[in-house]
Scaffold this active site. Structure first.
Site, short mmCIF file in Angstrom:
data_model
loop_
_atom_site.label_atom_id
_atom_site.label_comp_id
_atom_site.label_asym_id
_atom_site.label_seq_id
_atom_site.Cartn_x
_atom_site.Cartn_y
_atom_site.Cartn_z
N ASP A 123 -12.28 40.57 -29.62
CA ASP A 123 -11.61 39.33 -29.98
C ASP A 123 -12.31 38.11 -29.38
O ASP A 123 -12.15 36.99 -29.84
CB ASP A 123 -10.15 39.39 -29.51
CG ASP A 123 -9.37 38.21 -30.04
OD1 ASP A 123 -9.37 38.04 -31.27
OD2 ASP A 123 -8.80 37.46 -29.24
N GLY A 161 -10.02 33.13 -33.39
CA GLY A 161 -11.11 33.66 -34.21
C GLY A 161 -10.82 33.78 -35.69
O GLY A 161 -11.56 33.30 -36.53
N LEU A 162 -9.68 34.39 -36.06
CA LEU A 162 -9.37 34.63 -37.47
C LEU A 162 -9.23 33.29 -38.20
O LEU A 162 -9.76 33.09 -39.29
CB LEU A 162 -8.09 35.46 -37.60
CG LEU A 162 -7.61 35.65 -39.03
CD1 LEU A 162 -8.62 36.47 -39.82
CD2 LEU A 162 -6.25 36.34 -39.06
N ASP A 188 0.80 -1.22 0.00
CA ASP A 188 0.00 0.00 0.00
C ASP A 188 0.84 1.27 0.00
O ASP A 188 0.30 2.36 -0.20
CB ASP A 188 -0.94 0.02 1.21
CG ASP A 188 -2.36 -0.30 0.78
OD1 ASP A 188 -2.58 -0.49 -0.42
OD2 ASP A 188 -3.24 -0.36 1.64
S1 SF4 Z 1 -7.48 -2.69 -2.31
FE1 SF4 Z 1 -7.17 -1.23 -0.66
S2 SF4 Z 1 -5.92 -2.27 0.81
FE2 SF4 Z 1 -5.75 -3.44 -1.06
S3 SF4 Z 1 -3.95 -2.59 -2.09
FE3 SF4 Z 1 -5.70 -1.46 -2.87
S4 SF4 Z 1 -5.83 0.31 -1.55
FE4 SF4 Z 1 -4.54 -1.15 -0.50
#
Ligand code: SF4
Length: 516
Positions: free
Chosen positions: A286, A421-422, A36
Site C-alpha cells: 500500500d 493510492g487508489l 511583556d
Molecule cells: S521588543 Fe522585546 S522588550 Fe519590547 S515588548 Fe517586545 S519582547 Fe518585550
C-alpha cells in the site's frame, strides 16, 4: 531594520522563560517594560499549563525612566524571593531593558540576597529564543555545579556494585515539540535495555536535581538546540560521555541504542528492541505509491535532519529541499543536505522559504506552523514536525516523535495529508468526475484541507511567456501532483530556447529534454 511579519523564534528572553517554566523551584526575574507579560499566554494557552510561568516582570513604564529603574530591579527581586521563596533566582533582561543597561544580574547578584542568584546575559538583538534557552540552561548548570567540578586527576567514583547504569536526558522543555511524550518514550526504551534515567532536565527538574547530574554514567542530548552547551560543559568538567544521536525515526533509534551500548559497554540486542510498525507499513504494498513523492523539509535543525533521514531512507520519498531557521545548529543540516545532494536553505525569513517551495513545487511539506500556512496558500499537503507550532501540536493524546512508537506516530502523520493510492490512480483515469476530480481534496480529508492546486506560472523571468490553449489542455492531462513541476520545467525549457509561446510541441520537447 528588517520588515518582519512572522518570526520562527521569539526573543532570547523567551528561551529563559521556557527554562524557568519547565523547572521546579526556579524563579525568573525579568527586567522588562510593561506589556511583556504576554509571554505567559504561550504557557497557559498553547502548552495549557495549569499555572502561570514562574516569572516576575519589573514592568517599568515611561515615567519610571525618569527615576531609578535599578532601584525597581532590586525591590522587585526582593519581593519575588519573599513571595515565591525559590531555590534559585534567575535574572535577565528583555530587549528594551538591554538598551537602558541596568545590568540587573550584577545588581541583584551583589545585593546579598538569601536566595542564590544566577545571572544570564541575553544578546537580544543578535540571538533568539533557542539560544536564550540554551544559554540559560548552561548558566544554570554551571552555576549550580561549578563548585563540584573534580580537581584535575581526581577519578569519578565507580558505580556501586549491582546498580544499573544511568543517563541524564537533557534538553526537553515546555514549548518544545512533543517533549512530554518523547521523555516518556525514551525513558521506557532505556528501561527495556536495562538503563535508568538519573535526571531529566530542564523539564520537571529542580535545582537539587541539577546538582545530581554528575552521578549519571552519560548524558543524552535529546535537544541540541537547548542542551548542547550544557552537555559539552558537563563532558569537559565531569568527563561524562555524551550520546548525540537524536532518536527520531527507526534507524536513528537503532543508532541511538548502538551508541548507548558502546558508551555504557552494554550488550543490547537492537533487533529485539525494535517493535516499530513503521518498517513493515512502509514496506507493505500500500506504501508503494509513496515512492519518490517529492518532499520539502524545513524545521529546527534536529527535527529537519531526522525528517530528512526518515523521508529518504525509511519512507522512500525524494527530499527536494532541506533547511532550517536554527543558525546555531545549521552545520548538521548542511551535512544532511550535502549527503542528499541538495543546497541547504538556512534562513529565518519565511518569504524566502515560500519562494523556495513555490519554485520546487513539492508534493508535500514537512515543516513548522509557518510552512503549514505556506502549504495552505499553495495547496500542498503538509505535516508539522517542529516548533514553532500551534495549540493542536500540543495534543492531549500520547504522540511522541522519538523512539519506536514515535516512528509509528510519524508514519501516520506524514502519510495522512497525501492522497491515498487508489484515489490517486482513479484520478489519473477519470479526470472529469464530478466528485473525485483534479481540484478535489483527498476524500479522507475535510474539504479545503491540503488540496493540491495547480500552481500558477512562476513569475521569475517568465513574464513574456504565453501558453497556447492546446498546450494548456495537454498540461491538464498530467496528474495534478506533478503538474506544477511539468509546468515549471516547460517554462524553463522555453526560456532557454528563446521561445515566447508554449505549444504542445514545446511541452513534449521539454519532457524529452528533462528525462534525458
Ligand atoms: S521588543 Fe522585546 S522588550 Fe519590547 S515588548 Fe517586545 S519582547 Fe518585550
Amino acid at each position: 531594520m528588517k520588515l518582519s511579519f512572522w518570526t520562527y523564534e521569539g526573543p532570547a528572553h523567551f528561551g529563559a522563560i521556557r527554562i524557568a517554566a519547565s523547572m521546579r523551584g526556579v524563579h525568573l526575574l525579568l527586567h522588562s517594560p510593561q506589556g511583556d507579560t504576554y509571554a505567559d499566554l504561550l504557557f497557559t494557552m498553547i502548552e495549557r499549563e495549569g499555572r502561570r510561568p514562574p516569572v516576575t516582570y519589573t514592568t517599568f513604564q515611561a515615567r519610571d525612566l525618569g527615576s531609578s529603574t535599578a532601584e525597581l530591579v532590586l525591590a522587585t527581586a526582593r519581593d519575588a524571593c519573599e513571595r515565591f521563596k525559590p531555590d534559585v533566582l534567575l535574572v535577565t533582561d528583555s530587549c528594551t531593558a538591554e538598551l537602558i543597561q541596568d545590568q540587573p544580574g550584577t545588581l541583584v547578584g551583589g545585593a546579598n540576597m538569601s536566595t542564590p542568584v544566577i545571572s544570564v546575559e541575553m544578546a537580544a538583538y543578535s540571538r533568539k529564543e533557542n539560544w536564550g534557552a540554551s544559554e540559560t540552561f548552561f548558566q544554570l548548570v554551571r552555576g549550580l555545579l561549578a563548585s563540584k567540578v573534580p580537581a584535575p586527576g581526581e577519578e569519578p567514583a565507580p558505580r556501586p556494585e549491582g546498580q544499573r547504569p544511568s543517563v541524564n536526558l537533557l534538553g526537553p522543555t515546555l514549548l518544545g515539540f512533543r517533549c512530554r511524550d518523547d521523555v516518556k518514550e525514551i525513558t521506557a526504551l532505556l528501561d527495556s535495555v536495562g538503563v535508568d534515567v538519573n535526571v531529566v532536565a530542564p523539564l520537571g527538574a529542580s535545582a537539587h536535581d541539577l546538582q545530581r547530574l554528575p552521578l549519571a554514567d552519560a548524558n543524552v542530548c535529546l535537544s541540541p538546540e537547548v542542551a548542547d552547551s550544557a552537555c559539552e560543559w558537563l563532558t569537559r568538567n565531569f568527563r561524562q560521555p555524551l550520546i548525540r544521536t537524536v532518536p527520531i525515526g527507526v534507524k536513528a533509534t537503532d543508532d541511538f541504542l548502538q551508541e548507548l551500548a558502546t558508551v555504557l559497554n552494554l550488550p543490547i540486542d537492537i533487533e529485539q528492541a525494535s517493535p516499530s510498525r513503521l518498517p513493515w507499513y512502509s514496506r507493505s504494498v500500500d506504501s508503494t505509491y509513496l515512492t519518490d513523492k517529492r518532499v520539502f523539509i524545513f524545521a529546527d535543525a534536529s527535527h529537519a535532519v531526522a525528517a530528512a533521514r526518515i523521508a529518504s531512507s525509511e519512507l522512500g520519498f525524494e527530499v527536494v529541499g532541506l533547511g532550517t531557521y536554527s543558525r546555531e545548529q545549521a552545520r548538521s543540516v548542511r551535512e544532511a543536505a550535502r549527503e542528499l545532494g541538495l543546497e541547504p536553505l538556512i534562513t529565518d525569513d519565511y518569504l524566502e522559504v515560500e519562494r523556495h517551495v513555490a519554485e520546487l513545487r513539492p508534493e508535500m511539506i514537512l515543516g513548522t506552523q509557518m510552512e503549514r500556512h505556506i502549504a495552505k496558500r499553495l495547496g500542498i499537503g503538509c505535516a508539522v514536525i517542529s516548533t514553532p507550532a500551534h495549540v493542536q501540536d500540543y495534543p492531549a493524546r500520547y504522540s511522541p516523535q522519538m523512539g519506536y512508537e514515535g516512528a509509528n506516530v510519524i508514519f501516520d502523520t506524514w502519510v495522512h495529508p497525501l492522497m491515498m493510492g487508489l484515489e490517486e490512480h482513479l484520478l489519473r483515469m477519470f479526470r472529469e468526475d464530478f466528485e473525485f476530480n483534479d481540484s478535489a481534496a483527498p476524500s479522507h480529508l475535510e474539504e479545503g484541507e491540503a488540496t493540491l492546486r495547480d500552481m500558477p506560472t512562476t513569475d521569475v523571468g517568465v513574464g513574456k511567456l504565453t501558453w497556447d490553449i492546446s498546450a494548456e489542455k495537454e498540461l491538464k492531462k498530467i496528474p495534478f501532483f506533478v503538474r506544477g513541476k511539468a509546468r515549471r520545467n516547460t517554462e524553463e525549457y522555453a526560456q532557454g530556447a528563446g521561445l515566447q509561446v508554449i505549444d504542445v510541441e514545446t511541452l513534449y520537447e521539454a519532457k524529452a529534454h528533462f528525462s534525458r
